[in-house]
Enzyme design. Structure first.
Site, PDB file in Angstrom:
ATOM      1  N   CYS A 121       0.974  12.174  25.323  1.00 10.26           N
ATOM      2  CA  CYS A 121       1.985  12.117  26.372  1.00 10.26           C
ATOM      3  C   CYS A 121       3.034  11.044  26.091  1.00 10.26           C
ATOM      4  O   CYS A 121       3.163  10.055  26.816  1.00 10.26           O
ATOM      5  CB  CYS A 121       1.317  11.887  27.730  1.00 10.26           C
ATOM      6  SG  CYS A 121       2.450  12.135  29.106  1.00 10.26           S
ATOM      7  N   GLU A 122       3.731  11.199  24.992  1.00 10.85           N
ATOM      8  CA  GLU A 122       4.946  10.476  24.632  1.00 10.85           C
ATOM      9  C   GLU A 122       5.445  11.125  23.344  1.00 10.85           C
ATOM     10  O   GLU A 122       4.836  12.069  22.855  1.00 10.85           O
ATOM     11  CB  GLU A 122       4.694   8.980  24.444  1.00 10.85           C
ATOM     12  CG  GLU A 122       3.683   8.606  23.389  1.00 10.85           C
ATOM     13  CD  GLU A 122       3.539   7.080  23.280  1.00 10.85           C
ATOM     14  OE1 GLU A 122       4.336   6.492  22.523  1.00 10.85           O
ATOM     15  OE2 GLU A 122       2.678   6.513  23.958  1.00 10.85           O
ATOM     16  N   TYR A 142       4.827   5.141   9.889  1.00 12.96           N
ATOM     17  CA  TYR A 142       5.493   4.859   8.624  1.00 12.96           C
ATOM     18  C   TYR A 142       6.649   5.810   8.299  1.00 12.96           C
ATOM     19  O   TYR A 142       7.338   5.607   7.312  1.00 12.96           O
ATOM     20  CB  TYR A 142       4.487   4.957   7.465  1.00 12.96           C
ATOM     21  CG  TYR A 142       3.359   3.964   7.503  1.00 12.96           C
ATOM     22  CD1 TYR A 142       3.592   2.616   7.746  1.00 12.96           C
ATOM     23  CD2 TYR A 142       2.044   4.359   7.274  1.00 12.96           C
ATOM     24  CE1 TYR A 142       2.550   1.689   7.769  1.00 12.96           C
ATOM     25  CE2 TYR A 142       0.997   3.455   7.295  1.00 12.96           C
ATOM     26  CZ  TYR A 142       1.255   2.120   7.541  1.00 12.96           C
ATOM     27  OH  TYR A 142       0.235   1.216   7.559  1.00 12.96           O
ATOM     28  N   GLU A 150      -8.434  -2.002  -7.214  1.00 13.59           N
ATOM     29  CA  GLU A 150      -9.021  -1.676  -5.922  1.00 13.59           C
ATOM     30  C   GLU A 150      -8.239  -0.537  -5.243  1.00 13.59           C
ATOM     31  O   GLU A 150      -7.630  -0.724  -4.195  1.00 13.59           O
ATOM     32  CB  GLU A 150      -9.067  -2.917  -5.031  1.00 13.59           C
ATOM     33  CG  GLU A 150      -7.778  -3.707  -4.980  1.00 13.59           C
ATOM     34  CD  GLU A 150      -7.924  -5.058  -4.303  1.00 13.59           C
ATOM     35  OE1 GLU A 150      -7.046  -5.417  -3.497  1.00 13.59           O
ATOM     36  OE2 GLU A 150      -8.918  -5.758  -4.598  1.00 13.59           O
ATOM     37  N   PRO A 151      -8.260   0.652  -5.845  1.00 14.64           N
ATOM     38  CA  PRO A 151      -7.507   1.776  -5.282  1.00 14.64           C
ATOM     39  C   PRO A 151      -8.177   2.359  -4.048  1.00 14.64           C
ATOM     40  O   PRO A 151      -9.402   2.425  -3.949  1.00 14.64           O
ATOM     41  CB  PRO A 151      -7.514   2.793  -6.437  1.00 14.64           C
ATOM     42  CG  PRO A 151      -8.802   2.507  -7.155  1.00 14.64           C
ATOM     43  CD  PRO A 151      -8.983   1.012  -7.070  1.00 14.64           C
ATOM     44  N   GLY A 198      -2.196   0.045  -5.151  1.00 20.59           N
ATOM     45  CA  GLY A 198      -0.894   0.453  -4.637  1.00 20.59           C
ATOM     46  C   GLY A 198      -0.283   1.605  -5.393  1.00 20.59           C
ATOM     47  O   GLY A 198       0.919   1.873  -5.280  1.00 20.59           O
TER      48      GLY A 198
END
Length: 405
Positions: A328-329, A302, A259-260, A218
């Protein structure tokens, strides 16, 4: 990598295009190893969900990394890339007992994150080495979607359920060899990480035959100029000292595992797009590119910011642009961003495109997925070809309807 290198690759391989700088990946890996050089036993497991191209996995293997996987498919990719089973760590969430047993049969280290499966697996396979994932109930991470250690998270076994967990282990006589946690991504304050580590140390005291402690990852990387990032060097000094002291207290030298994913590959990645159209409205100038959130979903999902550079005109006068895609949005990469003057046909480079970018891409709107290139020793190596129309049809089965008279 220089802008001229990226331009040459865009011309050679076409756009949209993902490019990964092997040298940056290697330097990040070495930086982490150096920060924890005072730890006797250190292991870095690359979180392959960040970027799972087989060539990237082979690069990680050559550097000495293990693998952190979250599905049996990732396990199989790791084995295909040449990793030995014992170098692969499997940490799923919400999967069936059957999948866990399939992975165990492959010789991979399994990590169980719920009491129900733990008891079922322990009853059937008490001698199999198992790691346990705990939820430390620590809120960390840059976005609620990537904060996975808080009290309402679906991940891990609640630290408050530790007595129940211990009872299951004692009743089944399971072989617990590791304790694991992961609080979330984009951790800013290392004191939060160290606080969660103390919870892990306390939990570990309940198990007498541990071989390792897995602290997840993280670590935050910078996404823009002067952005805050995790101080790996300071974390290395403080956590190494505390970990070594715990090993002395425990009476055994344990392996420290990280665990990167993002930390290793994010800054190494560039996403290259061509400007299809520059569109002026009464208040906004849109730069529409030959891609969309089907290729790079992080800004829409995000709200993440990726620095965007016009590498065709890097010294041009800056203007304000909203960079949008062709889906298409609503499909926005950036709103009113200062970028060197953009013209149709220019190549824009999105920075920090190495982690959770291609791996989260899709064929939405029936668009093809882009190619991937690894920049290694001053040369671009194609590691995934652009998709073609045949790829869209590969697994589709036309409906066969018999004619009626």
């Amino acid at each position: 990598m220089q802008g001229k290198d990226l331009l040459q690759l865009a011309d050679q391989f076409g756009t949209p295009l993902y490019v990964y700088d092997a040298e940056k990946i290697q330097s990040q890996f070495n930086r982490l190893i150096k920060a924890f050089s005072k730890v006797e036993k250190l292991r870095v497991n690359y979180a392959m969900k960040a970027l799972s191209n087989v060539s990237i996995l082979q690069l990680m293997k050559d550097m000495g990394a293990g693998l952190d996987t979250v599905s049996i498919q990732e396990v199989l990719l790791g084995l295909h890339a040449g990793f030995e089973p014992e170098r692969i760590f499997y940490t799923p969430n919400g999967v069936s007992l059957e999948e866990i047993e399939e992975v165990y049969a492959l010789g991979v280290q399994i990590n169980i994150d719920n009491l129900s499966i733990l008891e079922q697996f322990g009853t059937k396979h008490p001698s199999v080495p198992v790691c346990i994932r705990i939820n430390p109930h620590v809120m960390a991470g840059g976005n609620t979607n990537i904060s996975v250690g808080h009290i309402d998270s679906k991940f891990g076994i609640s630290i408050h359920q530790l007595p129940h967990l211990v009872r299951i282990v004692e009743n089944t006589k399971m072989n617990i060899v590791g304790i694991h946690m992961h609080t979330g991504s984009d951790i800013l304050d290392i004191e939060v990480f160290l606080y969660a580590a103390e919870i892990l140390f306390d939990a570990a005291k309940n198990f007498k035959n541990l071989e390792f402690l897995d602290f997840g990852s993280g670590f935050k990387v910078p996404y823009k100029k002067d952005d805050i990032e995790t101080d790996i060097e300071e974390l290395g000094k403080k956590l190494s000292k505390r970990f070594n002291a715990f090993c002395t207290e425990y009476g055994k030298d344990l392996t420290l595992i990280f665990e990167p994913g993002k930390f290793l590959v994010s800054q190494a990645g560039f996403f290259l797009t061509k400007v299809n159209v520059v569109k002026q409205t009464t208040s906004t100038v849109f730069a529409g590119v030959d891609s969309g959130f089907n290729h790079l979903i992080r800004p829409m999902l995000y709200g993440s910011q990726h620095h965007i550079e016009n590498i065709s005109n890097p010294k041009g006068k800056e203007r304000f642009y909203s960079v949008v895609g062709y889906i298409c949005e609503t499909d926005t990469f950036a709103n009113n961003r200062r970028i060197a003057e953009i013209k149709e046909g220019d190549i824009l480079s999105f920075h920090n495109a190495g982690a959770y970018c291609f791996s989260m891409s899709s064929n939405y709107n029936s668009r093809f997925k882009p190619a991937e290139v690894l920049w290694l020793n001053g040369k671009g190596h194609l590691i995934r070809a652009h998709e073609k129309f045949e790829d869209l049809l590969q697994n589709q089965i036309p409906l066969q309807i018999e004619a009626t008279v």
